[in-house]
Design a protein around this motif. Sequence first.
Motif, PDB file in Angstrom:
ATOM      1  N   ALA A  57      44.342  56.515  60.301  1.00 26.93           N
ATOM      2  CA  ALA A  57      44.210  55.932  58.968  1.00 26.93           C
ATOM      3  C   ALA A  57      42.810  55.374  58.815  1.00 26.93           C
ATOM      4  O   ALA A  57      42.246  54.793  59.746  1.00 26.93           O
ATOM      5  N   ALA A  58      42.229  55.536  57.648  1.00 23.62           N
ATOM      6  CA  ALA A  58      40.863  55.073  57.394  1.00 23.62           C
ATOM      7  C   ALA A  58      40.794  53.555  57.467  1.00 23.62           C
ATOM      8  O   ALA A  58      41.602  52.851  56.844  1.00 23.62           O
ATOM      9  N   SER A  59      39.833  53.050  58.235  1.00 22.60           N
ATOM     10  CA  SER A  59      39.581  51.613  58.253  1.00 22.60           C
ATOM     11  C   SER A  59      38.910  51.215  56.946  1.00 22.60           C
ATOM     12  O   SER A  59      38.410  52.067  56.199  1.00 22.60           O
ATOM     13  N   ALA A  60      38.882  49.920  56.671  1.00 19.59           N
ATOM     14  CA  ALA A  60      38.235  49.449  55.444  1.00 19.59           C
ATOM     15  C   ALA A  60      36.766  49.831  55.425  1.00 19.59           C
ATOM     16  O   ALA A  60      36.227  50.234  54.380  1.00 19.59           O
ATOM     17  N   ARG A  61      36.097  49.739  56.593  1.00 20.29           N
ATOM     18  CA  ARG A  61      34.667  50.070  56.666  1.00 20.29           C
ATOM     19  C   ARG A  61      34.432  51.551  56.422  1.00 20.29           C
ATOM     20  O   ARG A  61      33.560  51.935  55.641  1.00 20.29           O
ATOM     21  N   ASP A  62      35.199  52.414  57.109  1.00 15.48           N
ATOM     22  CA  ASP A  62      35.038  53.857  56.912  1.00 15.48           C
ATOM     23  C   ASP A  62      35.399  54.264  55.490  1.00 15.48           C
ATOM     24  O   ASP A  62      34.753  55.127  54.890  1.00 15.48           O
ATOM     25  N   ALA A  63      36.425  53.645  54.928  1.00 20.15           N
ATOM     26  CA  ALA A  63      36.833  53.980  53.564  1.00 20.15           C
ATOM     27  C   ALA A  63      35.715  53.673  52.573  1.00 20.15           C
ATOM     28  O   ALA A  63      35.456  54.451  51.650  1.00 20.15           O
ATOM     29  N   ALA A  64      35.029  52.540  52.783  1.00 17.30           N
ATOM     30  CA  ALA A  64      33.933  52.184  51.887  1.00 17.30           C
ATOM     31  C   ALA A  64      32.800  53.190  51.974  1.00 17.30           C
ATOM     32  O   ALA A  64      32.183  53.545  50.961  1.00 17.30           O
ATOM     33  N   LYS A  65      32.507  53.674  53.180  1.00 21.56           N
ATOM     34  CA  LYS A  65      31.410  54.628  53.358  1.00 21.56           C
ATOM     35  C   LYS A  65      31.775  56.018  52.844  1.00 21.56           C
ATOM     36  O   LYS A  65      30.922  56.744  52.318  1.00 21.56           O
ATOM     37  N   LEU A  66      33.044  56.385  52.987  1.00 23.18           N
ATOM     38  CA  LEU A  66      33.473  57.732  52.608  1.00 23.18           C
ATOM     39  C   LEU A  66      33.962  57.810  51.166  1.00 23.18           C
ATOM     40  O   LEU A  66      34.188  58.905  50.648  1.00 23.18           O
ATOM     41  N   CYS A  93      36.877  56.584  50.023  1.00 23.55           N
ATOM     42  CA  CYS A  93      38.314  56.841  49.976  1.00 23.55           C
ATOM     43  C   CYS A  93      39.057  55.504  50.066  1.00 23.55           C
ATOM     44  O   CYS A  93      38.446  54.440  50.181  1.00 23.55           O
ATOM     45  N   ASP A  94      40.365  55.555  50.022  1.00 22.68           N
ATOM     46  CA  ASP A  94      41.176  54.345  50.101  1.00 22.68           C
ATOM     47  C   ASP A  94      41.373  53.934  51.559  1.00 22.68           C
ATOM     48  O   ASP A  94      41.494  54.784  52.444  1.00 22.68           O
ATOM     49  N   THR A  95      41.418  52.643  51.790  1.00 18.46           N
ATOM     50  CA  THR A  95      41.784  52.150  53.115  1.00 18.46           C
ATOM     51  C   THR A  95      43.186  52.647  53.455  1.00 18.46           C
ATOM     52  O   THR A  95      44.103  52.586  52.633  1.00 18.46           O
ATOM     53  N   GLY A  96      43.327  53.174  54.647  1.00 15.68           N
ATOM     54  CA  GLY A  96      44.614  53.710  55.066  1.00 15.68           C
ATOM     55  C   GLY A  96      44.806  55.184  54.762  1.00 15.68           C
ATOM     56  O   GLY A  96      45.809  55.777  55.185  1.00 15.68           O
TER      57      GLY A  96
END
Length: 253
Positions: A202-211, A213-216
């Motif tokens: 599941a996407a972490s909050a940090r990765d989601a912000a960079k990509l 996408c939604d967290t999770g």
Amino acid sequence: MEKKNEGASPADPTTPEAIGYKPLYAQVRDRLMRRLVEGEWLPGMLLPSEIELARQLNVSQGTVRKALDSMTADNLLMRRQGRGTYVAEPEESRILFQFFRLSPDQGTPSFPDSRVLSTGHAKPTPTETEALRLEKGDRVFRIERIRSLSDQPILIETITLPARRFPDFDHLTIIPNNLYRLYSERWGITIASAEERLKAIAASARDAAKLGCDTGEPLLLISRVARDLENRPVELRWSRCITREIHYAVNLR
């Protein structure tokens, strides 16, 4: 069946070019591989002719050809019609299909662009120490970058290198998109193979912000250990990928 001895006289087993008692073409391949490892043959270099190599190793031309064919199949050498055999260069077209397995659901595969987010030296984690076979006191150099296709972020990479094998990496003013070419040209390290493992995360909050996408949101985690010509690990790479419009493709033969 391939003969063990060829030529007028066997090679002296005490000399660097001696052929031992393995299957002959495999022994020839081993000797030629040493020339790559030791930097005698560099990327892009034209090799001596099959006849000349056969003379040097005291084997038949056919045996040399079989060894060269094996190395060509492993993308270590390149045959150029009418020009000879060359040491392969880690150009983008080869890396695209050998080491980059993500393809768009629609359209032609292409090599992604990169933007470096951070770099720096660090103490290795236990996972990095094991994967890269590091010794006590070794340091690592980490690179984090985001990669995009058609300006759309598709993955974040964390790349870990053993600092002792890549001295002065932190002195680079620009880190190019094609890292494997950089390894080869600057440090003489050729990536010959890689092992990958895939896992859903599941996407972490940090990765989601960079990509974007939604967290999770589900991501594909690809962990890769890249190895050099002597099968030593030289890079650990973690890629977290959005797979909305791309997929991981591999041909099984």
